[in-house]
Scaffold this motif. Structure first.
Motif, PDB file in Angstrom:
ATOM      1  N   HIS A   1       0.799  -1.223   0.000  1.00 41.81           N
ATOM      2  CA  HIS A   1       0.000   0.000   0.000  1.00 41.81           C
ATOM      3  C   HIS A   1       0.831   1.272   0.000  1.00 41.81           C
ATOM      4  N   GLY A   2       1.980   1.231  -0.633  1.00 43.62           N
ATOM      5  CA  GLY A   2       2.806   2.422  -0.758  1.00 43.62           C
ATOM      6  C   GLY A   2       3.722   2.619   0.442  1.00 43.62           C
ATOM      7  N   HIS A   3       4.864   3.233   0.205  1.00 42.78           N
ATOM      8  CA  HIS A   3       5.924   3.439   1.203  1.00 42.78           C
ATOM      9  C   HIS A   3       6.300   2.092   1.831  1.00 42.78           C
ATOM     10  N   SER A   4       6.070   1.893   3.114  1.00 47.64           N
ATOM     11  CA  SER A   4       6.437   0.588   3.703  1.00 47.64           C
ATOM     12  C   SER A   4       5.227  -0.184   4.203  1.00 47.64           C
ATOM     13  N   ILE A   5       4.041   0.210   3.769  1.00 45.27           N
ATOM     14  CA  ILE A   5       2.823  -0.450   4.285  1.00 45.27           C
ATOM     15  C   ILE A   5       2.601  -1.791   3.586  1.00 45.27           C
ATOM     16  N   VAL A   6       2.499  -2.824   4.409  1.00 41.27           N
ATOM     17  CA  VAL A   6       2.189  -4.163   3.913  1.00 41.27           C
ATOM     18  C   VAL A   6       1.025  -4.699   4.741  1.00 41.27           C
ATOM     19  N   LYS A   7       0.075  -5.323   4.048  1.00 37.16           N
ATOM     20  CA  LYS A   7      -1.057  -5.925   4.754  1.00 37.16           C
ATOM     21  C   LYS A   7      -1.066  -7.422   4.474  1.00 37.16           C
ATOM     22  N   ILE A   8      -1.290  -8.190   5.521  1.00 38.96           N
ATOM     23  CA  ILE A   8      -1.342  -9.643   5.381  1.00 38.96           C
ATOM     24  C   ILE A   8      -2.688 -10.111   5.913  1.00 38.96           C
ATOM     25  N   LYS A   9      -3.396 -10.856   5.076  1.00 34.83           N
ATOM     26  CA  LYS A   9      -4.674 -11.426   5.509  1.00 34.83           C
ATOM     27  C   LYS A   9      -4.540 -12.934   5.551  1.00 34.83           C
ATOM     28  N   THR A  10      -4.639 -13.502   6.741  1.00 27.82           N
ATOM     29  CA  THR A  10      -4.687 -14.954   6.867  1.00 27.82           C
ATOM     30  C   THR A  10      -6.159 -15.342   6.802  1.00 27.82           C
ATOM     31  N   SER A  11      -6.452 -16.620   6.981  1.00 29.35           N
ATOM     32  CA  SER A  11      -7.864 -16.997   6.874  1.00 29.35           C
ATOM     33  C   SER A  11      -8.713 -16.329   7.956  1.00 29.35           C
ATOM     34  N   ASP A  12      -8.090 -15.987   9.099  1.00 27.50           N
ATOM     35  CA  ASP A  12      -8.886 -15.428  10.198  1.00 27.50           C
ATOM     36  C   ASP A  12      -8.467 -14.034  10.659  1.00 27.50           C
ATOM     37  N   TYR A  13      -7.290 -13.578  10.245  1.00 29.87           N
ATOM     38  CA  TYR A  13      -6.768 -12.325  10.816  1.00 29.87           C
ATOM     39  C   TYR A  13      -6.226 -11.394   9.743  1.00 29.87           C
ATOM     40  N   THR A  14      -6.246 -10.095  10.078  1.00 30.98           N
ATOM     41  CA  THR A  14      -5.627  -9.077   9.228  1.00 30.98           C
ATOM     42  C   THR A  14      -4.537  -8.375  10.027  1.00 30.98           C
ATOM     43  N   ILE A  15      -3.368  -8.302   9.419  1.00 30.03           N
ATOM     44  CA  ILE A  15      -2.203  -7.702  10.074  1.00 30.03           C
ATOM     45  C   ILE A  15      -1.686  -6.597   9.160  1.00 30.03           C
ATOM     46  N   ILE A  16      -1.417  -5.426   9.728  1.00 29.80           N
ATOM     47  CA  ILE A  16      -0.836  -4.333   8.930  1.00 29.80           C
ATOM     48  C   ILE A  16       0.525  -3.980   9.507  1.00 29.80           C
ATOM     49  N   ILE A  17       1.502  -3.834   8.619  1.00 29.14           N
ATOM     50  CA  ILE A  17       2.841  -3.401   9.025  1.00 29.14           C
ATOM     51  C   ILE A  17       3.034  -1.945   8.605  1.00 29.14           C
ATOM     52  N   ASP A  18       3.492  -1.120   9.553  1.00 30.84           N
ATOM     53  CA  ASP A  18       3.874   0.284   9.310  1.00 30.84           C
ATOM     54  C   ASP A  18       2.814   1.105   8.557  1.00 30.84           C
ATOM     55  N   PRO A  19       1.633   1.305   9.195  1.00 31.54           N
ATOM     56  CA  PRO A  19       0.507   1.962   8.502  1.00 31.54           C
ATOM     57  C   PRO A  19       0.604   3.497   8.438  1.00 31.54           C
ATOM     58  N   PHE A  20       1.509   3.972   7.618  1.00 30.62           N
ATOM     59  CA  PHE A  20       1.687   5.417   7.384  1.00 30.62           C
ATOM     60  C   PHE A  20       0.759   5.815   6.228  1.00 30.62           C
ATOM     61  N   ILE A  21      -0.411   6.330   6.589  1.00 34.14           N
ATOM     62  CA  ILE A  21      -1.443   6.646   5.590  1.00 34.14           C
ATOM     63  C   ILE A  21      -1.571   8.161   5.401  1.00 34.14           C
ATOM     64  N   THR A  22      -1.810   8.888   6.513  1.00 28.58           N
ATOM     65  CA  THR A  22      -1.940  10.348   6.414  1.00 28.58           C
ATOM     66  C   THR A  22      -0.592  10.951   6.018  1.00 28.58           C
ATOM     67  N   GLY A  23      -0.569  11.664   4.892  1.00 32.41           N
ATOM     68  CA  GLY A  23       0.680  12.257   4.413  1.00 32.41           C
ATOM     69  C   GLY A  23       1.447  11.371   3.444  1.00 32.41           C
ATOM     70  N   ASN A  24       0.914  10.183   3.189  1.00 34.67           N
ATOM     71  CA  ASN A  24       1.553   9.253   2.252  1.00 34.67           C
ATOM     72  C   ASN A  24       0.863   9.396   0.897  1.00 34.67           C
ATOM     73  N   LYS A  25       1.522  10.095  -0.007  1.00 34.62           N
ATOM     74  CA  LYS A  25       0.894  10.393  -1.306  1.00 34.62           C
ATOM     75  C   LYS A  25       0.719   9.148  -2.175  1.00 34.62           C
ATOM     76  N   LEU A  26       1.379   8.063  -1.808  1.00 29.91           N
ATOM     77  CA  LEU A  26       1.319   6.860  -2.648  1.00 29.91           C
ATOM     78  C   LEU A  26       0.273   5.845  -2.214  1.00 29.91           C
ATOM     79  N   THR A  27      -0.281   6.018  -1.009  1.00 29.54           N
ATOM     80  CA  THR A  27      -1.122   4.931  -0.500  1.00 29.54           C
ATOM     81  C   THR A  27      -2.553   4.994  -1.044  1.00 29.54           C
ATOM     82  N   ASP A  28      -3.169   3.827  -1.094  1.00 25.35           N
ATOM     83  CA  ASP A  28      -4.578   3.719  -1.486  1.00 25.35           C
ATOM     84  C   ASP A  28      -5.466   3.532  -0.258  1.00 25.35           C
ATOM     85  N   LEU A  29      -4.873   3.442   0.913  1.00 22.87           N
ATOM     86  CA  LEU A  29      -5.659   3.139   2.123  1.00 22.87           C
ATOM     87  C   LEU A  29      -6.322   4.385   2.690  1.00 22.87           C
TER      88      LEU A  29
END
Ligand code: NI
Ligand code: MN
Length: 226
Positions: A6-34
């Motif tokens: 999701h741009g910069h260093s944001i990575v999202k992992i969805k397992t069958s039961d859980y959602t994990i987000i790494i480094d959620p820099f969204i506000t001010g991140n011109k590249l993200t779609d989140l």
């Protein structure tokens, strides 16, 4: 599992039961779609305290009740802001409902800059090894190239590696290509570039420097099954 970038260093992992987000820099991140209000993870993993990694962690964690897993001093600091945290440190692993997290070394710095122009020390910066559903994902965080990447890859065979290539604050394309050789991952995805002028890079240059390993250049919002 489904892995998305999701741009910069944001990575999202969805397992069958859980959602994990790494480094959620969204506000001010011109590249993200989140969109901050739409994120409802079960856990947020943070590599270090810099604002372009902590990002919207507090807002997302408060809205979703996500557990924030971070280097210890950063976890303590965020805990004071009313979020649920679990502090760890380099070399330590811990198994959670969604999988196992191990913090690895990263050669960088780690602090949080407040709106009052204070710099808060947030412990050592880290990389993250996340093992879930039989797959191991390595998110290097922000780091220089270091020789013990070889040991990390040998100890924990890596399915997917996210490596910074932006240069200036982290490895650039040439050092990141060397890191791929040391880590020996099945798949490498370049991150931490183009967000700000000092880290503008052409990821195709990085891809061209990597031999004998697969590199996937991902756009923000793109995902794949692993
Ligand atoms: Ni940083
Ligand atoms: Mn950074």
């Amino acid at each position: 599992m489904q892995i998305s970038y999701h741009g910069h260093s944001i990575v999202k992992i969805k397992t069958s039961d859980y959602t994990i987000i790494i480094d959620p820099f969204i506000t001010g991140n011109k590249l993200t779609d989140l969109i901050v209000e739409q994120e409802k993870p079960d856990a947020i993993l943070l590599t270090h305290g810099h604002n372009d990694h902590v990002g919207d962690t507090v807002a997302i964690a408060k809205a979703s009740d996500a557990l924030v897993i971070a280097p210890n001093e950063l976890a303590v600091y965020l805990g004071w802001q009313g979020v649920k945290t679990h502090g760890m440190n380099i070399g330590g692993a811990c198994t959670f409902d969604f999988g196992t997290v191990k913090f690895t070394q990263a050669f960088h710095s780690s602090s949080y800059t407040t709106e009052e122009n204070e710099i808060i020390y947030t412990g050592m910066p880290a990389g993250i090894l996340l093992t879930a559903e039989g797959k191991t994902i390595y998110h290097a965080g922000d780091t220089a190239l270091f020789g013990d990447m070889e040991m990390i890859g040998k100890r924990h065979p890596i399915d997917v590696a996210f490596l910074p290539i932006g240069d200036n604050f982290t490895m650039g394309p040439e050092d990141a290509a060397c890191a791929v050789d040391l880590l020996n991952p099945q798949l490498t995805i370049p991150v931490h570039f183009d967000t700000f002028p000092p880290i503008e890079q052409d990821p195709e240059v990085f891809k061209g420097l990597v031999s004998n390993h697969e590199v996937k250049i991902m756009q923000a919002g793109e995902s794949f099954e692993c």
